[in-house]
Motif scaffolding. Structure first.
Motif, PDB file in Angstrom:
ATOM      1  N   SER A 234       0.836  -1.195   0.000  1.00 15.80           N
ATOM      2  CA  SER A 234       0.000   0.000   0.000  1.00 15.80           C
ATOM      3  C   SER A 234       0.877   1.254   0.000  1.00 15.80           C
ATOM      4  O   SER A 234       2.060   1.220   0.353  1.00 15.80           O
ATOM      5  N   ARG A 236       2.859   4.595   0.656  1.00 14.06           N
ATOM      6  CA  ARG A 236       3.488   5.259   1.785  1.00 14.06           C
ATOM      7  C   ARG A 236       4.116   6.554   1.298  1.00 14.06           C
ATOM      8  O   ARG A 236       4.640   6.622   0.183  1.00 14.06           O
ATOM      9  N   ASN A 245       1.305   7.630   6.141  1.00 16.50           N
ATOM     10  CA  ASN A 245       0.305   6.969   5.301  1.00 16.50           C
ATOM     11  C   ASN A 245       0.003   7.746   4.025  1.00 16.50           C
ATOM     12  O   ASN A 245      -0.166   7.150   2.972  1.00 16.50           O
ATOM     13  N   GLN A 252       0.263  10.400  11.395  1.00 18.45           N
ATOM     14  CA  GLN A 252       0.179   8.962  11.559  1.00 18.45           C
ATOM     15  C   GLN A 252       1.505   8.286  11.246  1.00 18.45           C
ATOM     16  O   GLN A 252       2.413   8.877  10.714  1.00 18.45           O
ATOM     17  N   GLY A 253       1.536   6.975  11.570  1.00 21.77           N
ATOM     18  CA  GLY A 253       2.747   6.220  11.361  1.00 21.77           C
ATOM     19  C   GLY A 253       2.753   5.437  10.105  1.00 21.77           C
ATOM     20  O   GLY A 253       1.960   5.069   9.422  1.00 21.77           O
TER      21      GLY A 253
HETATM   22  C1  LIG Z   1      -1.904   3.539   7.988  1.00 28.20           C
HETATM   23  O1  LIG Z   1      -2.254   2.567   7.000  1.00 28.20           O
HETATM   24  C2  LIG Z   1      -2.238   1.230   7.485  1.00 28.20           C
HETATM   25  C3  LIG Z   1      -2.601   0.305   6.357  1.00 28.20           C
HETATM   26  O2  LIG Z   1      -1.947   0.652   5.198  1.00 28.20           O
HETATM   27  C4  LIG Z   1      -3.216   1.068   8.612  1.00 28.20           C
HETATM   28  O3  LIG Z   1      -3.127  -0.247   9.120  1.00 28.20           O
HETATM   29  C5  LIG Z   1      -2.911   2.054   9.704  1.00 28.20           C
HETATM   30  O4  LIG Z   1      -3.922   1.970  10.680  1.00 28.20           O
HETATM   31  C6  LIG Z   1      -2.857   3.462   9.144  1.00 28.20           C
HETATM   32  N1  LIG Z   1      -2.453   4.352  10.196  1.00 28.20           N
HETATM   33  C7  LIG Z   1      -3.228   5.335  10.609  1.00 28.20           C
HETATM   34  C8  LIG Z   1      -2.732   6.108  11.766  1.00 28.20           C
HETATM   35  O5  LIG Z   1      -4.268   5.616  10.038  1.00 28.20           O
END
Ligand SMILES: *[C@@H]1O[C@H](CO)[C@@H](O)[C@H](O)[C@H]1NC(C)=O
Ligand SMILES: *[C@@H]1O[C@H](CO)[C@@H](O)[C@H](O)[C@H]1NC(C)=O
Ligand SMILES: *[C@@H]1O[C@H](CO)[C@@H](O)[C@H](O)[C@H]1NC(C)=O
Ligand SMILES: *[C@@H]1O[C@H](CO)[C@@H](O)[C@H](O)[C@H]1NC(C)=O
Ligand SMILES: *[C@@H]1O[C@H](CO)[C@@H](O)[C@H](O)[C@H]1NC(C)=O
Ligand SMILES: *[C@@H]1O[C@H](CO)[C@@H](O)[C@H](O)[C@H]1NC(C)=O
Ligand SMILES: *[C@@H]1O[C@H](CO)[C@@H](O)[C@H](O)[C@H]1NC(C)=O
Ligand SMILES: *[C@@H]1O[C@H](CO)[C@@H](O)[C@H](O)[C@H]1NC(C)=O
Ligand SMILES: *[C@@H]1O[C@H](CO)[C@@H](O)[C@H](O)[C@H]1NC(C)=O
Length: 253
Positions: A234, A236, A245, A252-253
């Protein structure tokens, strides 16, 4: 001494506006560095997204899995499309275009009847040209011919005719090959048309690759580099601190 060093580091990194972390993210650095493959770095800018390749120093996280490049003979940048391997001649990533060519070693072009796949389409600047096999070895209306090896020791000659003249009886169309419209026009106007045909094949043709670009634009605007998560594939957004993300500005991470 160590205290002043610490202070200097603090000032430097504060100015650079890096959050808490003192080292630049490795993925970010890797995807920003030049690719390695002969003179391939003149073909591609440092950031190759959505392209990547393990033997060009661009791990999968720098791109998206269908867009794999490789370095042949340690010097020629190649793209693998279906079961074709094509030389990459130039790129216009801002228009999602790469210019590619077949390997011509005296062997027949391996791009017969090629019209793209799910990930690549022929760009409008690319036209096709029909090739004919003729029972008469020297049809007088032939504009040009190309001789190539279909296998080990079987040589074939294929003919191209002017668009205005229909091929003579005894000639059957064996397929088409893509070439740039400009090269096709040059071929039709050429006096030395066998050379023009070779040149046209050498110049390759334009392919447009299909990716969803909006999310990448948002990432780029935030000074990130588009990439992917190697396992899930996916999207990044690779940023100086860590992969995000969608953009370096999300929390976010
Ligand atoms: C970022 O994306 C991943 C899946 O690609 C997901 O599992 C994760 O929860 C997302 N992080 C946030 C903070 O939305
Ligand atoms: C491309 O990568 C090389 C090697 O890492 C680096 O020296 C150069 O500054 C980079 N160019 C750009 C435009 O980032
Ligand atoms: C490929 O080229 C690089 C740089 O020119 C060289 O260091 C390396 O040994 C070469 N590898 C092979 C397998 O030829
Ligand atoms: C792959 O090559 C085989 C023959 O080697 C051919 O029959 C097949 O159609 C090719 N597949 C694609 C997707 O081009
Ligand atoms: C082209 O020729 C070179 C040597 O001249 C050879 O190593 C290579 O395998 C050939 N490529 C193809 C596709 O036949
Ligand atoms: C075709 O193959 C033969 C033998 O492999 C080789 O000698 C010849 O040069 C090839 N023809 C062309 C046009 O490259
Ligand atoms: C190919 O074209 C050249 C130059 O026009 C001509 O001399 C030659 O006879 C042609 N070959 C065939 C097999 O038609
Ligand atoms: C090419 O010819 C050699 C001997 O001339 C033979 O051993 C080999 O199997 C042939 N390869 C193909 C693909 O026909
Ligand atoms: C190209 O397509 C034509 C017609 O669809 C077919 O007859 C021909 O065998 C194909 N040529 C090659 C080299 O695959």
């Amino acid at each position: 001494m160590s205290i002043s060093l610490l202070f200097i580091s603090f000032v430097v990194f504060s100015l650079a506006d890096l959050p808490s972390c003192f080292s630049i993210d490795q993925q970010y650095e890797k995807c920003l560095s030049a690719l390695s493959c002969g003179s391939g770095s003149t073909v591609f800018p440092n950031i190759t997204y959505p392209f990547w390749g393990t033997n060009i120093n661009k791990p999968k996280y720098c791109g998206q899995s269908p867009f794999k490049l490789s370095c042949k003979n340690n010097q020629t940048l190649a793209v693998e499309i279906g079961n074709l391997t094509l030389r990459v001649l130039s790129t216009k990533l801002e228009n999602q275009i790469i210019t590619v060519a077949s390997w011509l070693n005296g062997s027949c072009p391996n791009i017969w009847n090629f019209s793209g796949n799910d990930h690549y389409t022929l760009n409008p600047s690319t036209k096709k040209i029909d090739l004919f096999d003729c029972s008469d070895r020297h049809p007088s209306s032939s504009l040009s011919n190309i001789s190539c090896n279909i296998s080990n020791n079987s040589q074939k000659t294929y003919h191209v005719f002017r668009p205005s003249s229909s091929p003579p009886q005894g000639c059957t169309k064996v397929g088409n090959i893509p070439m740039l419209e400009s090269a096709k026009n040059a071929l039709h106007q050429s006096n030395d048309s066998n050379q023009a045909l070779k040149t046209a094949l050498d110049q390759g043709f334009d392919l447009r690759y299909n990716i969803k670009n909006q999310i990448c634009q948002a990432c780029t605007i935030s000074n990130g580099i588009c990439g992917s998560e190697s396992r899930s594939e996916s999207f990044r957004c690779l940023c100086k601190d860590k992969p995000h993300n969608s953009s370096c500005n999300d929390d976010q991470g």
